[in-house]
Design a protein around this motif. Structure first.
Motif, PDB file in Angstrom:
ATOM      1  N   THR A  10     -43.094  51.558 -23.792  1.00  0.00           N
ATOM      2  CA  THR A  10     -43.216  52.726 -24.652  1.00  0.00           C
ATOM      3  C   THR A  10     -43.368  52.309 -26.102  1.00  0.00           C
ATOM      4  O   THR A  10     -44.192  52.859 -26.849  1.00  0.00           O
ATOM      5  CB  THR A  10     -41.986  53.643 -24.496  1.00  0.00           C
ATOM      6  OG1 THR A  10     -41.866  54.046 -23.126  1.00  0.00           O
ATOM      7  CG2 THR A  10     -42.117  54.880 -25.374  1.00  0.00           C
ATOM      8  N   ARG A  11     -42.589  51.327 -26.514  1.00  0.00           N
ATOM      9  CA  ARG A  11     -42.699  50.838 -27.886  1.00  0.00           C
ATOM     10  C   ARG A  11     -44.090  50.256 -28.156  1.00  0.00           C
ATOM     11  O   ARG A  11     -44.695  50.517 -29.198  1.00  0.00           O
ATOM     12  CB  ARG A  11     -41.651  49.765 -28.171  1.00  0.00           C
ATOM     13  CG  ARG A  11     -41.718  49.265 -29.609  1.00  0.00           C
ATOM     14  CD  ARG A  11     -40.835  48.061 -29.849  1.00  0.00           C
ATOM     15  NE  ARG A  11     -40.780  47.741 -31.275  1.00  0.00           N
ATOM     16  CZ  ARG A  11     -41.728  47.070 -31.929  1.00  0.00           C
ATOM     17  NH1 ARG A  11     -42.810  46.659 -31.282  1.00  0.00           N
ATOM     18  NH2 ARG A  11     -41.605  46.835 -33.225  1.00  0.00           N
ATOM     19  N   ALA A  12     -44.592  49.470 -27.213  1.00  0.00           N
ATOM     20  CA  ALA A  12     -45.912  48.870 -27.374  1.00  0.00           C
ATOM     21  C   ALA A  12     -46.992  49.943 -27.525  1.00  0.00           C
ATOM     22  O   ALA A  12     -47.882  49.841 -28.379  1.00  0.00           O
ATOM     23  CB  ALA A  12     -46.224  47.964 -26.179  1.00  0.00           C
ATOM     24  N   MET A  13     -46.914  50.985 -26.698  1.00  0.00           N
ATOM     25  CA  MET A  13     -47.894  52.052 -26.787  1.00  0.00           C
ATOM     26  C   MET A  13     -47.785  52.781 -28.116  1.00  0.00           C
ATOM     27  O   MET A  13     -48.796  53.135 -28.743  1.00  0.00           O
ATOM     28  CB  MET A  13     -47.725  53.046 -25.637  1.00  0.00           C
ATOM     29  CG  MET A  13     -48.798  54.142 -25.630  1.00  0.00           C
ATOM     30  SD  MET A  13     -48.608  55.334 -24.266  1.00  0.00           S
ATOM     31  CE  MET A  13     -47.154  56.215 -24.828  1.00  0.00           C
ATOM     32  N   LEU A  14     -46.558  52.994 -28.553  1.00  0.00           N
ATOM     33  CA  LEU A  14     -46.345  53.687 -29.819  1.00  0.00           C
ATOM     34  C   LEU A  14     -46.945  52.907 -30.988  1.00  0.00           C
ATOM     35  O   LEU A  14     -47.627  53.472 -31.849  1.00  0.00           O
ATOM     36  CB  LEU A  14     -44.849  53.895 -30.041  1.00  0.00           C
ATOM     37  CG  LEU A  14     -44.425  54.470 -31.388  1.00  0.00           C
ATOM     38  CD1 LEU A  14     -45.030  55.851 -31.581  1.00  0.00           C
ATOM     39  CD2 LEU A  14     -42.912  54.516 -31.464  1.00  0.00           C
ATOM     40  N   MET A  15     -46.712  51.603 -31.024  1.00  0.00           N
ATOM     41  CA  MET A  15     -47.255  50.794 -32.107  1.00  0.00           C
ATOM     42  C   MET A  15     -48.785  50.770 -32.057  1.00  0.00           C
ATOM     43  O   MET A  15     -49.454  50.802 -33.094  1.00  0.00           O
ATOM     44  CB  MET A  15     -46.694  49.377 -32.047  1.00  0.00           C
ATOM     45  CG  MET A  15     -45.179  49.287 -32.205  1.00  0.00           C
ATOM     46  SD  MET A  15     -44.526  50.152 -33.670  1.00  0.00           S
ATOM     47  CE  MET A  15     -45.348  49.274 -34.995  1.00  0.00           C
ATOM     48  N   ALA A  16     -49.333  50.724 -30.853  1.00  0.00           N
ATOM     49  CA  ALA A  16     -50.793  50.752 -30.715  1.00  0.00           C
ATOM     50  C   ALA A  16     -51.352  52.092 -31.177  1.00  0.00           C
ATOM     51  O   ALA A  16     -52.410  52.154 -31.816  1.00  0.00           O
ATOM     52  CB  ALA A  16     -51.177  50.491 -29.257  1.00  0.00           C
ATOM     53  N   TYR A  17     -50.641  53.149 -30.864  1.00  0.00           N
ATOM     54  CA  TYR A  17     -51.059  54.485 -31.296  1.00  0.00           C
ATOM     55  C   TYR A  17     -51.029  54.598 -32.818  1.00  0.00           C
ATOM     56  O   TYR A  17     -51.968  55.100 -33.447  1.00  0.00           O
ATOM     57  CB  TYR A  17     -50.159  55.541 -30.668  1.00  0.00           C
ATOM     58  CG  TYR A  17     -50.423  56.931 -31.189  1.00  0.00           C
ATOM     59  CD1 TYR A  17     -51.479  57.682 -30.700  1.00  0.00           C
ATOM     60  CD2 TYR A  17     -49.631  57.472 -32.199  1.00  0.00           C
ATOM     61  CE1 TYR A  17     -51.749  58.942 -31.202  1.00  0.00           C
ATOM     62  CE2 TYR A  17     -49.891  58.732 -32.700  1.00  0.00           C
ATOM     63  CZ  TYR A  17     -50.945  59.462 -32.191  1.00  0.00           C
ATOM     64  OH  TYR A  17     -51.205  60.713 -32.713  1.00  0.00           O
ATOM     65  N   GLU A  18     -49.944  54.119 -33.423  1.00  0.00           N
ATOM     66  CA  GLU A  18     -49.826  54.186 -34.875  1.00  0.00           C
ATOM     67  C   GLU A  18     -50.926  53.357 -35.547  1.00  0.00           C
ATOM     68  O   GLU A  18     -51.448  53.721 -36.606  1.00  0.00           O
ATOM     69  CB  GLU A  18     -48.447  53.701 -35.321  1.00  0.00           C
ATOM     70  CG  GLU A  18     -47.284  54.563 -34.860  1.00  0.00           C
ATOM     71  CD  GLU A  18     -47.194  55.897 -35.587  1.00  0.00           C
ATOM     72  OE1 GLU A  18     -48.107  56.225 -36.381  1.00  0.00           O
ATOM     73  OE2 GLU A  18     -46.207  56.616 -35.365  1.00  0.00           O
ATOM     74  N   GLN A  19     -51.294  52.256 -34.921  1.00  0.00           N
ATOM     75  CA  GLN A  19     -52.404  51.457 -35.440  1.00  0.00           C
ATOM     76  C   GLN A  19     -53.694  52.268 -35.444  1.00  0.00           C
ATOM     77  O   GLN A  19     -54.435  52.289 -36.438  1.00  0.00           O
ATOM     78  CB  GLN A  19     -52.593  50.203 -34.590  1.00  0.00           C
ATOM     79  CG  GLN A  19     -53.881  49.433 -34.904  1.00  0.00           C
ATOM     80  CD  GLN A  19     -54.048  48.198 -34.058  1.00  0.00           C
ATOM     81  OE1 GLN A  19     -53.314  47.232 -34.225  1.00  0.00           O
ATOM     82  NE2 GLN A  19     -55.006  48.200 -33.140  1.00  0.00           N
ATOM     83  N   ALA A  20     -53.975  52.944 -34.334  1.00  0.00           N
ATOM     84  CA  ALA A  20     -55.204  53.730 -34.227  1.00  0.00           C
ATOM     85  C   ALA A  20     -55.226  54.881 -35.227  1.00  0.00           C
ATOM     86  O   ALA A  20     -56.259  55.184 -35.834  1.00  0.00           O
ATOM     87  CB  ALA A  20     -55.367  54.256 -32.805  1.00  0.00           C
ATOM     88  N   VAL A  21     -54.078  55.542 -35.409  1.00  0.00           N
ATOM     89  CA  VAL A  21     -53.991  56.636 -36.375  1.00  0.00           C
ATOM     90  C   VAL A  21     -54.245  56.101 -37.783  1.00  0.00           C
ATOM     91  O   VAL A  21     -54.995  56.693 -38.564  1.00  0.00           O
ATOM     92  CB  VAL A  21     -52.610  57.324 -36.313  1.00  0.00           C
ATOM     93  CG1 VAL A  21     -52.423  58.267 -37.488  1.00  0.00           C
ATOM     94  CG2 VAL A  21     -52.469  58.099 -35.003  1.00  0.00           C
ATOM     95  N   SER A  22     -53.644  54.971 -38.104  1.00  0.00           N
ATOM     96  CA  SER A  22     -53.802  54.389 -39.431  1.00  0.00           C
ATOM     97  C   SER A  22     -55.240  53.960 -39.702  1.00  0.00           C
ATOM     98  O   SER A  22     -55.698  53.966 -40.847  1.00  0.00           O
ATOM     99  CB  SER A  22     -52.866  53.184 -39.592  1.00  0.00           C
ATOM    100  OG  SER A  22     -51.512  53.590 -39.567  1.00  0.00           O
ATOM    101  N   ARG A  23     -55.956  53.606 -38.636  1.00  0.00           N
ATOM    102  CA  ARG A  23     -57.348  53.192 -38.774  1.00  0.00           C
ATOM    103  C   ARG A  23     -58.327  54.362 -38.671  1.00  0.00           C
ATOM    104  O   ARG A  23     -59.531  54.182 -38.853  1.00  0.00           O
ATOM    105  CB  ARG A  23     -57.697  52.188 -37.678  1.00  0.00           C
ATOM    106  CG  ARG A  23     -57.048  50.831 -37.829  1.00  0.00           C
ATOM    107  CD  ARG A  23     -57.371  49.949 -36.634  1.00  0.00           C
ATOM    108  NE  ARG A  23     -56.934  48.575 -36.863  1.00  0.00           N
ATOM    109  CZ  ARG A  23     -57.053  47.612 -35.953  1.00  0.00           C
ATOM    110  NH1 ARG A  23     -57.565  47.883 -34.763  1.00  0.00           N
ATOM    111  NH2 ARG A  23     -56.650  46.387 -36.240  1.00  0.00           N
TER     112      ARG A  23
END
Length: 219
Positions: free
Chosen positions: A92-105
């Protein structure tokens, strides 16, 4: 296939401008003991994530998104001592960090989150990220995820947790100019559900993710 309907969801619904107005029916989607946070990094180019397109569905604790220096993501997970539960929270943490990366980009097709999700989870995340991309916004400040717990129901495992966006401020993706204010009151708190099912290879896969904004129990 897991199907759920929790009503109205939003990723950063408390925001007063841009993306918030559009996110009225979107669904989406973290360390030991004390808080664990993603080390800040300069806003990267999209190409860096594309190499992960063929990554396995199962995420590991080593997966980390690249987050801009002006945005801090704190994920507070306490180990349970149960290997399965700890692994699910790590995914869940890994997915969250990946999601935040995509939002930031502002990158709805960012390969990292897509490599870690399947089914409704991937589609829901795409919709949420695309809302920010269309609004031309990204988050700054700090966001906190906490209160993680795991529940098993039949063949489904759910990871529930809370989010605090009271220190998150949206800015223009292109100019960095402030476009809204941080949320206040219950609007700053959300309750999340990330659901897992085992894939054909027997590994837990993230098939669903959603957030319910305005959760008083998370305050």
């Amino acid at each position: 296939m897991l199907r759920r309907n929790h009503g109205v969801f939003a990723r950063f619904a408390p925001f007063a401008a841009g993306a918030v107005a559009a996110v009225t029916a979107a669904a989406m989607l973290s360390g030991c003991g004390a808080s664990a946070s993603q080390p800040p990094a300069a806003l990267p180019g999209v190409g860096a994530a594309q190499d992960s397109a063929n990554a396995a569905v199962t995420a590991t604790a080593s997966v980390a998104g690249q987050i801009p220096a002006d945005y801090k993501v704190d994920v507070e997970i306490n180990p349970t001592g149960d290997a399965t539960q700890d692994a699910l929270m790590s995914q869940t943490r890994a997915m969250l960090m990946a999601y935040e990366q995509a939002v930031s980009r502002n990158a709805p097709n960012d390969a990292l989150y897509q490599s870690l999700t399947t089914s409704f989870a991937r589609g829901n995340l795409y919709s949420m990220i695309n809302t920010f991309a269309q609004a031309g916004e990204r988050p700054t400040g700090s966001v906190r995820f906490y209160g993680f717990n795991v529940k098993f129901t039949g063949k489904v495992a759910d990871v529930f947790f809370c989010q605090d966006t009271s220190k998150v401020v949206p800015v223009s993706f292109k100019t960095g100019q402030k476009k809204g204010a941080a949320a206040t009151g219950t609007a700053a708190f959300s309750w999340w559900d990330t659901a897992f099912e085992k894939n054909s290879g027997g590994a837990w896969a993230i098939v669903y993710a959603s957030a319910q904004v305005g959760r008083q129990s998370c305050m």
